[in-house]
Design a protein around this motif. Structure first.
Motif, PDB file in Angstrom:
ATOM      1  N   UNK A  19      -4.225 -31.004 -24.893  1.00 33.77           N
ATOM      2  CA  UNK A  19      -2.894 -31.004 -24.285  1.00 33.77           C
ATOM      3  C   UNK A  19      -2.338 -29.596 -24.098  1.00 33.77           C
ATOM      4  N   UNK A  20      -2.625 -28.710 -25.029  1.00 34.70           N
ATOM      5  CA  UNK A  20      -2.096 -27.347 -24.965  1.00 34.70           C
ATOM      6  C   UNK A  20      -3.084 -26.357 -24.366  1.00 34.70           C
ATOM      7  N   UNK A  21      -4.126 -26.858 -23.735  1.00 35.73           N
ATOM      8  CA  UNK A  21      -5.128 -25.977 -23.153  1.00 35.73           C
ATOM      9  C   UNK A  21      -6.158 -25.553 -24.188  1.00 35.73           C
ATOM     10  N   UNK A  22      -6.935 -24.567 -23.821  1.00 39.46           N
ATOM     11  CA  UNK A  22      -7.988 -24.076 -24.715  1.00 39.46           C
ATOM     12  C   UNK A  22      -8.042 -22.557 -24.637  1.00 39.46           C
ATOM     13  N   UNK A  23      -8.301 -21.940 -25.758  1.00 39.53           N
ATOM     14  CA  UNK A  23      -8.402 -20.482 -25.795  1.00 39.53           C
ATOM     15  C   UNK A  23      -9.801 -20.052 -25.352  1.00 39.53           C
ATOM     16  N   UNK A  24      -9.898 -18.781 -25.014  1.00 33.74           N
ATOM     17  CA  UNK A  24     -11.196 -18.228 -24.619  1.00 33.74           C
ATOM     18  C   UNK A  24     -12.201 -18.432 -25.748  1.00 33.74           C
ATOM     19  N   UNK A  25     -11.780 -18.168 -26.978  1.00 33.66           N
ATOM     20  CA  UNK A  25     -12.726 -18.303 -28.102  1.00 33.66           C
ATOM     21  C   UNK A  25     -13.149 -19.756 -28.317  1.00 33.66           C
ATOM     22  N   UNK A  26     -12.250 -20.714 -28.101  1.00 30.08           N
ATOM     23  CA  UNK A  26     -12.627 -22.130 -28.206  1.00 30.08           C
ATOM     24  C   UNK A  26     -13.655 -22.491 -27.136  1.00 30.08           C
ATOM     25  N   UNK A  52      -5.182 -22.161 -14.852  1.00 31.92           N
ATOM     26  CA  UNK A  52      -4.345 -20.964 -14.939  1.00 31.92           C
ATOM     27  C   UNK A  52      -4.509 -20.403 -16.340  1.00 31.92           C
ATOM     28  N   UNK A  53      -4.253 -19.129 -16.455  1.00 27.56           N
ATOM     29  CA  UNK A  53      -4.418 -18.474 -17.753  1.00 27.56           C
ATOM     30  C   UNK A  53      -3.108 -17.814 -18.157  1.00 27.56           C
ATOM     31  N   UNK A  54      -2.764 -17.991 -19.412  1.00 28.14           N
ATOM     32  CA  UNK A  54      -1.617 -17.305 -20.000  1.00 28.14           C
ATOM     33  C   UNK A  54      -2.178 -16.325 -21.016  1.00 28.14           C
ATOM     34  N   UNK A  55      -1.896 -15.042 -20.789  1.00 27.82           N
ATOM     35  CA  UNK A  55      -2.394 -14.001 -21.697  1.00 27.82           C
ATOM     36  C   UNK A  55      -1.224 -13.419 -22.468  1.00 27.82           C
ATOM     37  N   UNK A  56      -1.444 -13.255 -23.774  1.00 27.27           N
ATOM     38  CA  UNK A  56      -0.397 -12.720 -24.633  1.00 27.27           C
ATOM     39  C   UNK A  56      -1.057 -12.121 -25.876  1.00 27.27           C
ATOM     40  N   UNK A  57      -0.240 -11.528 -26.709  1.00 26.71           N
ATOM     41  CA  UNK A  57      -0.752 -10.978 -27.956  1.00 26.71           C
ATOM     42  C   UNK A  57      -0.292 -11.844 -29.114  1.00 26.71           C
ATOM     43  N   UNK A  58      -1.212 -12.090 -30.012  1.00 27.48           N
ATOM     44  CA  UNK A  58      -0.917 -12.781 -31.258  1.00 27.48           C
ATOM     45  C   UNK A  58      -1.101 -11.724 -32.334  1.00 27.48           C
ATOM     46  N   UNK A  59       0.033 -11.169 -32.755  1.00 28.94           N
ATOM     47  CA  UNK A  59      -0.050  -9.984 -33.605  1.00 28.94           C
ATOM     48  C   UNK A  59      -0.525  -8.831 -32.734  1.00 28.94           C
ATOM     49  N   UNK A  61      -3.715  -8.865 -31.581  1.00 24.51           N
ATOM     50  CA  UNK A  61      -4.910  -9.361 -30.890  1.00 24.51           C
ATOM     51  C   UNK A  61      -4.533 -10.065 -29.592  1.00 24.51           C
ATOM     52  N   UNK A  62      -5.247  -9.733 -28.517  1.00 25.70           N
ATOM     53  CA  UNK A  62      -4.983 -10.431 -27.253  1.00 25.70           C
ATOM     54  C   UNK A  62      -5.510 -11.867 -27.321  1.00 25.70           C
ATOM     55  N   UNK A  63      -4.799 -12.770 -26.659  1.00 22.49           N
ATOM     56  CA  UNK A  63      -5.219 -14.175 -26.646  1.00 22.49           C
ATOM     57  C   UNK A  63      -5.012 -14.708 -25.237  1.00 22.49           C
ATOM     58  N   UNK A  64      -5.957 -15.511 -24.781  1.00 20.57           N
ATOM     59  CA  UNK A  64      -5.881 -16.151 -23.468  1.00 20.57           C
ATOM     60  C   UNK A  64      -5.970 -17.653 -23.663  1.00 20.57           C
ATOM     61  N   UNK A  65      -5.012 -18.374 -23.079  1.00 24.61           N
ATOM     62  CA  UNK A  65      -5.005 -19.834 -23.131  1.00 24.61           C
ATOM     63  C   UNK A  65      -5.151 -20.347 -21.702  1.00 24.61           C
ATOM     64  N   UNK A  66      -6.129 -21.213 -21.507  1.00 27.35           N
ATOM     65  CA  UNK A  66      -6.429 -21.771 -20.191  1.00 27.35           C
ATOM     66  C   UNK A  66      -5.941 -23.205 -20.125  1.00 27.35           C
ATOM     67  N   UNK A  67      -5.235 -23.530 -19.042  1.00 24.43           N
ATOM     68  CA  UNK A  67      -4.762 -24.899 -18.809  1.00 24.43           C
ATOM     69  C   UNK A  67      -5.132 -25.301 -17.385  1.00 24.43           C
ATOM     70  N   UNK A  68      -5.176 -26.605 -17.161  1.00 23.86           N
ATOM     71  CA  UNK A  68      -5.483 -27.114 -15.829  1.00 23.86           C
ATOM     72  C   UNK A  68      -4.224 -27.129 -14.975  1.00 23.86           C
ATOM     73  N   UNK A  69      -4.392 -26.846 -13.705  1.00 25.05           N
ATOM     74  CA  UNK A  69      -3.310 -27.020 -12.750  1.00 25.05           C
ATOM     75  C   UNK A  69      -3.354 -28.475 -12.277  1.00 25.05           C
ATOM     76  N   UNK A  70      -2.345 -28.878 -11.534  1.00 26.30           N
ATOM     77  CA  UNK A  70      -2.355 -30.235 -10.960  1.00 26.30           C
ATOM     78  C   UNK A  70      -3.565 -30.417 -10.065  1.00 26.30           C
ATOM     79  N   UNK A  71      -3.840 -29.404  -9.240  1.00 30.03           N
ATOM     80  CA  UNK A  71      -5.013 -29.443  -8.364  1.00 30.03           C
ATOM     81  C   UNK A  71      -6.289 -29.571  -9.189  1.00 30.03           C
TER      82      UNK A  71
END
Length: 93
Positions: A19-26, A52-59, A61-71
């Motif tokens: 539901x919340x997408x998946x990280x690059x490491x996952x 789509x990808x949301x990139x941010x820092x966790x502390x 460390x950079x983190x990327x979370x990938x989620x599906x678009x409607x398409x």
């Protein structure tokens, strides 16, 4: 053809089931792909508008979370449906 590549199907499946997408490491762990190979497939899916990808820092460390678009979700479900219909037709031959 875009989703018929096994690793892309796997990526879409993983993301769609979280539901919340998946990280690059996952995704890296689940697909057993190399960093470069996974990045390439993710970029292809992103360029197609499927994820789509949301990139941010966790502390620090950079983190990327990938989620599906409607398409992406619609396309993935259509691909799975078409594949299921193909398999059913082949069973009846």
């Amino acid at each position: 053809p875009l989703l018929h590549q096994p690793i892309r199907t796997h990526i879409m499946s993983i993301i769609s089931s979280n539901e919340n997408g998946a990280s690059f490491s996952q995704l890296l762990e689940a697909t057993n792909a190399t960093n470069g190979n996974l990045s390439s497939h993710l970029k292809t899916l992103e360029d197609a508008g499927y994820i789509k990808v949301d990139k941010f820092f966790e502390g620090r460390r950079p983190k990327s979370i990938y989620t599906l678009t409607s398409l992406g979700l619609d396309s993935f479900f259509k691909y799975i449906d078409d594949l299921s219909k193909f398999v059913e037709k082949r069973k009846n031959l």
